[in-house]
Design an enzyme around this catalytic site. Sequence first.
Site, PDB file in Angstrom:
ATOM      1  CB  SER A  54      -1.012  -0.088   1.253  1.00  6.91           C
ATOM      2  OG  SER A  54      -0.051  -0.151   2.389  1.00  6.91           O
ATOM      3  CG  ASP A 342      -4.741   4.943   7.096  1.00  4.96           C
ATOM      4  OD1 ASP A 342      -3.277   4.601   7.207  1.00  4.96           O
ATOM      5  OD2 ASP A 342      -5.345   4.501   5.927  1.00  4.96           O
ATOM      6  CG  HIS A 345      -1.401   3.684   4.761  1.00  9.19           C
ATOM      7  ND1 HIS A 345      -2.577   2.920   5.392  1.00  9.19           N
ATOM      8  CD2 HIS A 345      -0.790   2.779   4.306  1.00  9.19           C
ATOM      9  CE1 HIS A 345      -2.539   1.502   4.838  1.00  9.19           C
ATOM     10  NE2 HIS A 345      -1.485   1.419   4.232  1.00  9.19           N
TER      11      HIS A 345
END
Length: 380
Positions: A54, A342, A345
């Site tokens: 990610s 978040d 991240h």
Amino acid sequence: MYQAEEDEHRPTLFIMSTPTLQAVLFAVLASLFVSARCENQSWKGVALFVLGDSINDAGTNNYINTTAGFRANFPPYGETFFRIPTGRFSDGRLIVDFIAEYANLPLIPPYLQMKDDEFMGGANFASGGAGALVGTSEGYVVDLKTQLKQLEQLEKKLRKEMGSEKAKRIIKDGVYLISIGTNDYGMPLSYPALFQSISMEDYVGMVIGNITTVLKGIYEVGGRKFAMIGVGQFGCAPSGRASTRNGSCSVEANNVAKLHNVALTSVLTKLEIQLQGFEYSYFDYYTSGSKRFQYPSKYGFKEGQIACCGSGPYRGNFTCGGQRGVKEYSLCHHPDKYVFFDSGHSSERANRQYAQLMWNGNLSVVGPRNVKAFFKHEGA
Ligand SMILES: *[C@@H]1O[C@H](CO)[C@@H](O)[C@H](O)[C@H]1NC(C)=O
Ligand SMILES: *[C@@H]1O[C@H](CO)[C@@H](O)[C@H](O)[C@H]1NC(C)=O
Ligand SMILES: *[C@@H]1O[C@H](CO)[C@@H](O)[C@H](O)[C@H]1NC(C)=O
Ligand SMILES: *[C@@H]1O[C@H](CO)[C@@H](O)[C@H](O)[C@H]1NC(C)=O
Ligand SMILES: *[C@@H]1O[C@H](CO)[C@@H](O)[C@H](O)[C@H]1NC(C)=O
């Protein structure tokens, strides 16, 4: 204590998915830019190929059958730069987006999004949730080995379209930017279970072994320049702090990250000796992140521990956007004041700083060469 001040809260109601005029303008400008690029059949320069998880996923998971836990294609993701969610796990751009910019490349599209004849300087294979082990998030992501297979497919396609000479040059001069490993170690909470049957060292060895196989695979396809992002200090991410209950970092998570990075750099050094022409650039994401979590104000942030978006202690629960089973979550007003967007991240602002360090940082953060060196004096 766990929550940011009240004025940092923003009711979920205000988060609208309606594209703004800016988004429309952006889309129009982007498509003009894209078509201009497409017409340039004799594309020259150094391409950027992106693999991993990610940290690097620019929208791959929008194109596979998976769940919201592996997606970021809903608001407020993307709110800062794109104004619409793109699938990137951040409020804005990722490290790879800034690297592309510094290299004078357009945004590199997800491989699964690319249409025929759309090669514009690279492809992004990275998939949120992916690990080096096939078993990591199995069935929900494009694992690293499958990403390598897709690179092989792309190489074949390029050979067919451009001729083998030109395709070979693009693959050989290209930079392979990879972030992988964090998901193999999982969220800190799953640690004790993970290491019941195997030692931490052996498990790291397995992860590194599988990464090595893929690096050799890319070398076989013809790749030579590898830009590796080490595993970050994820025990100090909001999710890591939430897992310890008293707000301290997860020591186990940080230890495994350190072990991983030592083993990775050792393998990279070996490969540079073993494989002729193999060159790498290793970015010390662990240390760069750790400094920002610890001394946010030194780097222009207000908050280095609590996430901008999420719920629970440190907003360490992965609920940003309210689409992952839990609808309630908090969102800050100014993501650029936060190191973390978040629970796990980085914010766009942090990503920009990391990208700058990777691009032209000195040996204290990136080595034995920085990524800029890979883009110098190239071209057919
Ligand atoms: C997507 O995956 C789910 C469960 O894994 C399955 O039930 C569904 O049929 C899949 N959909 C498609 C279009 O493959
Ligand atoms: C790759 O991982 C698998 C488990 O998914 C493991 O059995 C195998 O030994 C690993 N390969 C290497 C080369 O370490
Ligand atoms: C917080 O809890 C961890 C165990 O989860 C413990 O090792 C650590 O010493 C505690 N730290 C503080 C500051 O209480
Ligand atoms: C956060 O997640 C933990 C673990 O899943 C759960 O126990 C807790 O209730 C969650 N907190 C909030 C506010 O959602
Ligand atoms: C690298 O850069 C940092 C910050 O820009 C600086 O503090 C440090 O002294 C430099 N280190 C070396 C080895 O040049």
